[in-house]
Design a protein around this motif. Structure first.
Motif, PDB file in Angstrom:
ATOM      1  N   TYR A   1       0.844  -1.199   0.000  1.00  0.00           N
ATOM      2  CA  TYR A   1       0.000   0.000   0.000  1.00  0.00           C
ATOM      3  C   TYR A   1       0.877   1.246   0.000  1.00  0.00           C
ATOM      4  CZ  TYR A   1      -4.081  -2.800   1.306  1.00  0.00           C
ATOM      5  OH  TYR A   1      -5.091  -3.712   1.328  1.00  0.00           O
TER       6      TYR A   1
ATOM      7  N   MET B   1       0.906  -5.585  -5.697  1.00  0.00           N
ATOM      8  CA  MET B   1      -0.483  -5.859  -5.340  1.00  0.00           C
ATOM      9  C   MET B   1      -0.947  -7.148  -6.012  1.00  0.00           C
ATOM     10  SD  MET B   1      -2.011  -3.781  -3.249  1.00  0.00           S
ATOM     11  CE  MET B   1      -3.723  -3.288  -3.387  1.00  0.00           C
TER      12      MET B   1
ATOM     13  N   TRP C   1      -8.336   0.010  -5.339  1.00  0.00           N
ATOM     14  CA  TRP C   1      -6.980   0.424  -4.936  1.00  0.00           C
ATOM     15  C   TRP C   1      -6.951   1.920  -4.656  1.00  0.00           C
ATOM     16  CZ3 TRP C   1      -3.177  -2.314  -8.888  1.00  0.00           C
ATOM     17  CH2 TRP C   1      -3.310  -3.699  -8.725  1.00  0.00           C
TER      18      TRP C   1
ATOM     19  N   TYR D   1      -7.776   2.929  -1.270  1.00  0.00           N
ATOM     20  CA  TYR D   1      -6.664   2.735  -0.344  1.00  0.00           C
ATOM     21  C   TYR D   1      -5.595   3.809  -0.490  1.00  0.00           C
ATOM     22  CZ  TYR D   1      -8.375  -1.519   1.691  1.00  0.00           C
ATOM     23  OH  TYR D   1      -9.115  -2.397   2.409  1.00  0.00           O
TER      24      TYR D   1
ATOM     25  N   GLY E   1       0.910   3.140   5.213  1.00  0.00           N
ATOM     26  CA  GLY E   1       0.690   1.870   4.532  1.00  0.00           C
ATOM     27  C   GLY E   1       0.830   0.705   5.501  1.00  0.00           C
TER      28      GLY E   1
END
Lengths: 276, 234
Positions: free
Chosen positions: A5, A196, A210, A213, A233
């Motif tokens: 992340y 990812m 995504w 996030y 993250g």
């Protein structure tokens, strides 16, 4: 997982902080890199990690091109943030449909020879793909941090963000620096996208998930703050990981975004002091 | 060396500069004085390429530089110490100085120039690793001037370098400006401390409401009754 992340979020945070460009297509670029990794793996058995050597430069040049011809004109606008969001939203839609055309809407997974392998260290066991994702993402964060702190161009990026006028007075070409920053941001999204893809299955519109996030990482970490994004993250990764262990799946996002709202109310500037 | 001719600049709806002409000769220390809002900062920013001009000319060593971007002007050796210092406050003192020498032409002399800067401001050597934003006002002004020296200026333009400083600190900065001039750097100095400025300057211009209303040698202006009345309060 958190480090992934972070890697995905850092570039997003940088282009937001440095250039006031909220790049809605950031995750879509990452997804393209994931699909490229998938194709290269299927066609030639190329390891996804190696595919980064192809996708990152490709994305860098594509992004520089997009910056030069599409984003430069809107940087003159009064509301750069809003116009940039609308513009990059359009780019995201184009990219998503491009991916639909090329790769079809089927969900994909990156299956390598080591997908199901684990390493056991004492009481912990690590799945290979997660470990690879973690190492790659940490390296990516390290490289970006090195670039910003120790190279002349990186320092110029930070200077341009803190004092655009003064940076220009000392010879920084703002347009060029912005283009490079944007290119690097998108390129890092590519690396993040591949990481990812190691962890989750993906399909052409996965990027909108995504993207949420990404916002989370930036809001928790502070806009434009590389280390903040990295820590954010990790925090988000740990929270989702732990809540998955104890709560049913439906609760995970509820908890994560509940946290986001609490942070927004208590510390709208993010958890960390901005320091780039 | 630098010649500004009939320069007109609009700032939003305002005519900030209305036909300003001025000349800076090599090795001079030219002062630009005038009250707040007279257009002094606008003039410097136009020369530096941050603000576009509506009409007029700016030439440097005989070539027009009007319309150049700010980084191209910097490349020409025209360096500005902006009003309010505009330091990179979240970078260290050392990094600020490095940014001064960002252009390759200046970067080649970075070690030598750092030595010179630390000779002039020994305190910056001690503060090198500190964040620029954490320094006192006087020290920050030193960083701002030092950063400009790192850029190897041929013409150094300083915008209110003594603003907001304690009198002792301000006197130090004026001393440094005078020293730099003696080292051969041509200087264009904006200041509201008229008496101090005129004592170190060779030539001076008075800017009022976007126009040059008076100019002459600094000594000449010091004796001028209008200056005495409006700016020196005598």
């Amino acid at each position: 997982m958190g480090s992934v992340y972070a890697l995905l979020g850092i570039g997003f945070s940088l282009s937001w902080g440095v250039m006031k460009v909220i790049n809605i297509s950031h995750a879509a670029f990452g997804l393209i890199a994931a699909f490229l990794a998938y194709t290269l793996l299927q066609a030639w058995g190329l390891d996804p990690i190696l595919s980064i050597a192809v996708s990152v430069p490709l994305l860098f040049f594509a992004a520089c091109f997009i910056y030069r011809f599409l984003i430069t004109p809107i940087t003159q606008a009064k509301e750069v943030i809003v116009s940039s969001m609308i513009l990059t939203f359009g780019i995201a839609i184009i990219l998503e449909n491009l991916m639909l055309l090329i790769w079809s809407p089927d969900p994909r997974v990156l299956t390598t020879s080591y997908t199901s392998k684990v390493i056991i260290v004492g009481p912990f066991y690590f799945q290979y793909p997660r470990l690879a994702g973690f190492l790659m993402a940490s390296m990516g964060v390290g490289i970006i941090q090195f670039f910003l702190k120790l190279t002349y161009t990186g320092k110029a990026v930070r200077a341009a963000w803190q004092q655009p006028d003064a940076a220009q007075l000392y010879g920084v070409n703002l347009k060029r620096i912005s283009m490079i920053t944007f290119g690097l941001a998108v390129a890092s999204a590519g690396a993040g996208g591949v990481c990812m893809a190691y962890l989750y299955s993906f399909e052409p519109h996965t990027h909108s998930l995504w993207l949420i996030y990404l916002f989370l990482v930036v809001i928790v970490g502070g806009v434009g703050n590389v280390l903040g994004a990295a820590s954010a993250g990790l925090i988000i990764g740990v929270i989702t990981g732990l809540s998955l262990a104890f709560l049913p799946y439906q609760w995970v996002n509820l908890l994560t975004f509940g946290l986001l709202m609490i942070i927004l109310i208590l510390r709208p500037q993010g958890l960390f002091q901005s320091e780039v | 060396m630098l010649a500004v001719n009939d320069l007109e600049v609009h700032y939003q709806e305002l005519r900030a500069l209305r036909g300003v002409s001025l000349e800076v000769t090599q090795a001079d220390l030219v002062a630009l004085i005038g009250s707040n809002g007279a257009g002094k900062t606008t003039l410097l920013n136009t020369i530096s390429g941050l603000i576009p001009a509506v009409k007029g000319q700016v030439s440097w060593r005989g070539n027009s530089i009007l319309g150049f971007s700010a980084d191209a002007i910097c490349q020409e050796g025209i360096i500005q110490v902006p009003e309010g210092r505009k330091l990179f406050s979240k970078m260290t003192v050392g990094e600020n100085l490095e940014m001064g020498a960002y252009l390759p032409t200046a970067r080649a002399y970075i070690a030598e120039n750092l030595q010179m800067v630390f000779d002039i401001f020994p305190r910056l050597a001690e503060r090198r690793k500190q964040l620029a934003g954490s320094l006192s006002g006087g020290e920050q002004q030193m960083v701002a001037v030092a950063r400009a020296i790192m850029a190897r200026p041929q013409l150094l333009m300083l915008d209110e370098p003594s603003l907001g400083l304690a009198p002792v600190m301000a006197a130090d900065i004026f001393q440094v400006v005078e020293d730099l001039n003696q080292r051969g750097i041509t200087i264009l100095l904006i200041s509201q401390e008229v008496l101090h400025t005129l004592t170190i300057a060779t030539y001076a211009y008075v800017l009022e409401n976007g126009k040059v209303t008076l100019d002459g040698t600094a000594q000449h202006l010091l004796d001028d009754p209008r200056i005495k009345e409006s700016y020196l309060g005598l």
